[in-house]
Design an enzyme around this catalytic site. Structure first.
Site, PDB file in Angstrom:
ATOM      1  N   GLY A   1      -1.257  -7.024  18.081  1.00  0.00           N
ATOM      2  CA  GLY A   1      -2.386  -6.093  18.015  1.00  0.00           C
ATOM      3  C   GLY A   1      -3.712  -6.822  18.110  1.00  0.00           C
TER       4      GLY A   1
ATOM      5  N   THR B   1       2.083  -3.213   8.658  1.00  0.00           N
ATOM      6  CA  THR B   1       2.204  -1.903   9.307  1.00  0.00           C
ATOM      7  C   THR B   1       2.611  -0.844   8.290  1.00  0.00           C
ATOM      8  OG1 THR B   1       2.843  -2.949  11.389  1.00  0.00           O
ATOM      9  CG2 THR B   1       3.399  -0.615  11.124  1.00  0.00           C
ATOM     10  N   THR B   2       1.990   0.324   8.355  1.00  0.00           N
ATOM     11  CA  THR B   2       2.357   1.446   7.494  1.00  0.00           C
ATOM     12  C   THR B   2       2.956   2.559   8.352  1.00  0.00           C
ATOM     13  OG1 THR B   2       0.137   2.413   7.631  1.00  0.00           O
ATOM     14  CG2 THR B   2       0.582   0.908   5.807  1.00  0.00           C
TER      15      THR B   2
ATOM     16  N   ALA C   1       4.100  -5.476   2.911  1.00  0.00           N
ATOM     17  CA  ALA C   1       3.276  -4.819   1.898  1.00  0.00           C
ATOM     18  C   ALA C   1       2.404  -3.763   2.559  1.00  0.00           C
ATOM     19  CB  ALA C   1       2.401  -5.840   1.178  1.00  0.00           C
ATOM     20  N   PRO C   2       2.160  -2.645   1.872  1.00  0.00           N
ATOM     21  CA  PRO C   2       1.293  -1.611   2.435  1.00  0.00           C
ATOM     22  C   PRO C   2      -0.166  -2.018   2.469  1.00  0.00           C
ATOM     23  CG  PRO C   2       1.910  -1.052   0.193  1.00  0.00           C
ATOM     24  CD  PRO C   2       2.728  -2.248   0.574  1.00  0.00           C
TER      25      PRO C   2
ATOM     26  N   MET D   1      -2.556  -5.810   2.077  1.00  0.00           N
ATOM     27  CA  MET D   1      -2.573  -7.254   1.844  1.00  0.00           C
ATOM     28  C   MET D   1      -3.749  -7.721   0.992  1.00  0.00           C
ATOM     29  SD  MET D   1       0.078  -8.458   3.452  1.00  0.00           S
ATOM     30  CE  MET D   1       1.288  -7.784   4.600  1.00  0.00           C
TER      31      MET D   1
ATOM     32  N   HIS E   1      -9.828   7.330   4.784  1.00  0.00           N
ATOM     33  CA  HIS E   1      -9.835   6.308   5.825  1.00  0.00           C
ATOM     34  C   HIS E   1     -10.596   6.805   7.053  1.00  0.00           C
ATOM     35  CE1 HIS E   1      -6.598   4.597   3.365  1.00  0.00           C
ATOM     36  NE2 HIS E   1      -6.825   3.466   3.997  1.00  0.00           N
TER      37      HIS E   1
ATOM     38  N   LYS F   1      -7.157   6.589  11.873  1.00  0.00           N
ATOM     39  CA  LYS F   1      -5.885   6.338  11.185  1.00  0.00           C
ATOM     40  C   LYS F   1      -4.899   7.455  11.502  1.00  0.00           C
ATOM     41  CE  LYS F   1      -3.914   4.981   6.713  1.00  0.00           C
ATOM     42  NZ  LYS F   1      -3.236   3.815   7.294  1.00  0.00           N
TER      43      LYS F   1
ATOM     44  N   THR G   1      -0.986   2.570   1.181  1.00  0.00           N
ATOM     45  CA  THR G   1      -1.473   2.114  -0.131  1.00  0.00           C
ATOM     46  C   THR G   1      -1.422   3.234  -1.155  1.00  0.00           C
ATOM     47  OG1 THR G   1      -2.922   0.497   0.931  1.00  0.00           O
ATOM     48  CG2 THR G   1      -3.434   1.104  -1.344  1.00  0.00           C
TER      49      THR G   1
END
Length: 264
Positions: free
Chosen positions: A8, A97-98, A120-121, A123, A152, A156, A163
């Site tokens: 990305g 990535t979520t 992790a959702p 960092m 957000h 998004k 999170t």
């Protein structure tokens, strides 16, 4: 020196990660990847930052072969392609990535038997400290109503945010509940009175908001709010690099940012 691949690379988070790696003394940018069809292919990875990196942006995943760690903040389908490649080539992964479904999460879990992964959702160091504070509050305020509000930027694509969902999971776990049984992801129409135990969510989208999260514990006569607000993506990048360094000593396994930061 750790060789880092970033997927990305043309996105907001990708550019932030590239800048952070180039500014570090112990990490080397070895590959910058984008999906097929991106017009930036062939450009220097640091061009948009005004930096000459010596690494050209590529849409060929094989450019990451030989890297030590691949950092991935993309979409679920892309993440799973990158996961298969890293598993095949023995490359550690940092996954931010979520929006991954249960099958995607299971694929990450299975791959971690062969390669080390931090998944992790969020960092950010600050967010992960906030998660710990939420756990403590949820346990001490077990009878309080819990609501989680997040906002957000307009671009998004998933809601609630990863999170926010993790915050809800931490609340449920601290109270000995199964998240799926108590999560109320949206409200609409004639909902009736609030029922206990539930954890309500509200997702707001607009402008260029990087990420705001608030966990509300409400009871008769008082309300406690625990918030984290991100002013930029710098915190996410810093945490991602800490995760990459953490993985340099691991041969396999699935880790969280709590493991990276020693927050337990």
């Amino acid at each position: 020196m750790l060789n880092i691949a970033i997927t990305g690379a043309s996105g907001r988070m990708g550019k932030m990660l590239i800048g952070a790696v180039l500014a570090s003394e112990d990490l080397k940018l070895a590959a910058a990847l984008v999906p097929a069809g991106e017009t930036c292919v062939g450009e220097d990875a640091g061009q948009s930052l005004g930096i000459k990196s010596g690494v050209v942006i590529s849409n060929d995943l094989s450019a990451a072969a030989g890297c030590d760690v691949l950092i991935d903040f993309t979409r679920p389908a892309g993440t799973l392609r990158h996961l298969a490649f890293c598993k095949e080539h023995g490359i550690a992964m940092v996954i931010g990535t979520t929006g991954l479904d249960a099958d995607g999460v299971n694929a990450i879990r299975k791959a971690s038997a062969e390669i080390p992964i931090v998944f992790a959702p969020n960092m950010s160091v600050g967010v992960n400290v906030t998660l710990k504070l939420v756990e403590i509050a949820a346990k001490l305020l077990a009878d309080y109503d819990c609501e989680i509000v997040e906002m957000h930027h307009r671009h998004k694509v998933d809601a609630p945010s990863g999170t926010a969902l993790e915050m809800g999971r931490r609340v449920a776990a601290a109270r000995g509940q199964k998240f799926e049984d108590v999560a109320l992801l949206s409200r609409e129409g004639h909902t009736g009175e609030r029922t206990q135990p539930t954890i309500g969510f509200a997702a707001l989208r607009g402008g260029d908001v990087v990420g705001d999260h608030t966990v509300i514990f409400a009871n008769t006569g008082e309300r406690i709010e625990i918030s984290h607000k991100s002013g930029s993506r710098a915190g996410y990048a810093s945490g991602s690099l800490a995760a990459a360094r953490f993985l340099s000593t691991k041969t396999n396994g699935l880790y969280s940012m709590s493991d990276v930061l020693g927050i337990h």
